[in-house]
Design a protein around this motif. Structure first.
Motif, short mmCIF file in Angstrom:
data_model
loop_
_atom_site.label_atom_id
_atom_site.label_comp_id
_atom_site.label_asym_id
_atom_site.label_seq_id
_atom_site.Cartn_x
_atom_site.Cartn_y
_atom_site.Cartn_z
N VAL A 264 0.85 -1.18 0.00
CA VAL A 264 0.00 0.00 0.00
C VAL A 264 0.89 1.23 0.00
N ALA A 265 0.80 2.03 -1.05
CA ALA A 265 1.66 3.20 -1.21
C ALA A 265 1.13 4.37 -0.39
N ASP A 266 2.08 5.18 0.11
CA ASP A 266 1.69 6.39 0.84
C ASP A 266 1.29 7.52 -0.10
N ALA A 267 1.85 7.52 -1.30
CA ALA A 267 1.68 8.66 -2.21
C ALA A 267 0.34 8.60 -2.94
N ASN A 268 -0.20 9.80 -3.21
CA ASN A 268 -1.35 10.01 -4.09
C ASN A 268 -2.63 9.26 -3.70
N PRO A 269 -3.02 9.27 -2.41
CA PRO A 269 -4.35 8.74 -2.09
C PRO A 269 -5.43 9.74 -2.50
N TYR A 270 -6.67 9.30 -2.53
CA TYR A 270 -7.76 10.22 -2.87
C TYR A 270 -9.05 9.71 -2.26
N PHE A 271 -10.01 10.63 -2.12
CA PHE A 271 -11.32 10.28 -1.58
C PHE A 271 -12.30 10.19 -2.74
N LEU A 272 -13.00 9.07 -2.79
CA LEU A 272 -13.91 8.81 -3.90
C LEU A 272 -15.30 8.55 -3.34
#
Length: 383
Positions: free
Chosen positions: A256-264
């Protein structure tokens, strides 16, 4: 649903105050019908305005991108060491797994030996050209000498100064010398062609051997898996003794990457009629009861899986009664755009304020959002 119940409750209290508490009007069948129809239309109007000018959903999630960790090894290989534990944060380049590398080290050593041999063979090819040219020069010298002897004896035989047998011998030797010259010329051409077999200025055999070395080195490198970027492995199930490679095609872990999460958040399609990027949003996450976060619409994903027909030999089967697919809206939170404090999969509700219908529409939806946030203190009802 919450807003509808609140409106019905408020309207019921209003009717009770008018007809029973203060008795401003006398309740009868006529006033009952009027009260019902007025209430119905008010409720209907409010619900319609809320749905289109302040769309709301309880299907919102924090999405974090994952990378499938899959060993790229051609032979069954033993997992030797595991350097990461459950949910442990790691930095890009940290060691995750070490596989047994004896076989791949041996293949690399063999490929390196073949490369050295190919390089020596390339040098030998250069010497073969020189040798073939020397042999050609010798054959040409023999041909020249034989031709002179034939000419000499051709002049002497008619005058009785030499025998015919000697002339015949030199004639045969001249023919043999010519054959030797032709053979030597072919050998020179063959040696030159062998030297000319190159790829970008490198001997073909050397290039092939170098490619084998690079391939062997690649598999040696693949025996150690490093973190592709900052992140963590949520479920660490791989253990020393696991055998991978060969016919295995599945991954051994999800990174699971830390970068570039988003809320959908997903909405019914018709509710997005007036939604545009940049409009204000409120989000209430279940993991933070009682809190409402502000944000903005970043983008609308205008497409669902129902809009895709995959190539196949089957005729599409259209289910006309199948429920419509929702459209996803990507939301950026003002407080924490990188979503560092929000774990992947965090669920919540979201409301978009388009600005239409008047301020009171937004006020009702804001009440709805805060009710959702505070009810999270007691829902679910397991204690």
């Amino acid at each position: 649903m919450t807003i509808a119940l609140l409106i019905l409750g408020a309207y019921g209290i209003f009717a009770w105050l008018v007809f029973y508490k203060f008795k401003l009007l006398k309740f009868n069948v006529a006033w009952g019908m009027v009260t019902f129809w007025v209430g119905f239309h008010v409720l209907f109007l409010l619900v319609v305005l809320l749905r289109f000018f302040a769309p709301y959903t309880i299907d919102g999630h924090v999405i974090r991108q994952t990378i499938q960790i899959a060993p790229r090894l051609p032979h069954p290989t033993l997992l030797q060491d595991v350097f990461v534990t459950q949910n442990q944060p790691v930095k890009k380049g940290d060691k995750l797994y070490q596989f047994e590398s004896t076989l791949y080290d041996a293949q690399l050593a063999e490929a390196q030996a073949n490369l050295v041999e190919a390089q020596q063979n390339a040098l030998i090819l250069q010497e073969d050209v020189v040798l073939a040219q020397d042999q050609l020069a010798q054959a040409e010298a023999n041909e020249t000498f034989a031709a002179e002897q034939v000419k000499r004896y051709t002049d002497l035989v008619p005058k009785g100064g030499a025998r015919q047998e000697t002339l015949d011998q030199w004639t045969a030797q001249l023919a043999g010398a010519k054959a030797q010259v032709a053979e030597a010329e072919a050998n020179v051409t063959k040696a030159q062609l062998a030297v000319a077999a190159q790829i970008d200025g490198v001997n073909a055999q050397v290039a092939a051997a170098q490619a084998q070395v690079e391939q062997a080195q690649y598999y040696v490198d693949q025996t150690t898996i490093f973190a592709p970027e900052d992140g963590r492995i949520i479920s660490q199930q791989a253990r020393p003794g696991l055998v991978v490679g060969g016919f295995r095609i599945a991954s051994i872990a999800a990174f699971v990457a830390d970068a570039n999460p988003y809320f959908l958040a997903t909405f019914y399609q018709e509710h997005l009629k007036f939604v545009e990027p940049g409009q204000p949003v409120e989000v209430a996450l279940d993991i933070y009861p009682g809190q409402v976060f502000t944000g903005k619409v970043k983008a609308i994903w205008e497409g669902t899986g129902q809009g895709q027909i995959k190539p196949s030999g089957n005729v599409p089967n259209f289910l006309f009664m199948h429920p419509q697919g929702r459209f996803a809206v990507e939301i950026v939170l003002d407080e924490d755009p990188a979503l560092k404090r929000f774990p992947g999969g965090a669920h919540g509700a979201a409301a978009i304020y388009t600005g239409g219908g008047g301020e009171w529409v937004s006020v009702l939806r804001r009440v709805n959002m805060r009710l959702y946030a505070w009810v999270n203190f007691i829902i679910p009802f397991d204690v």
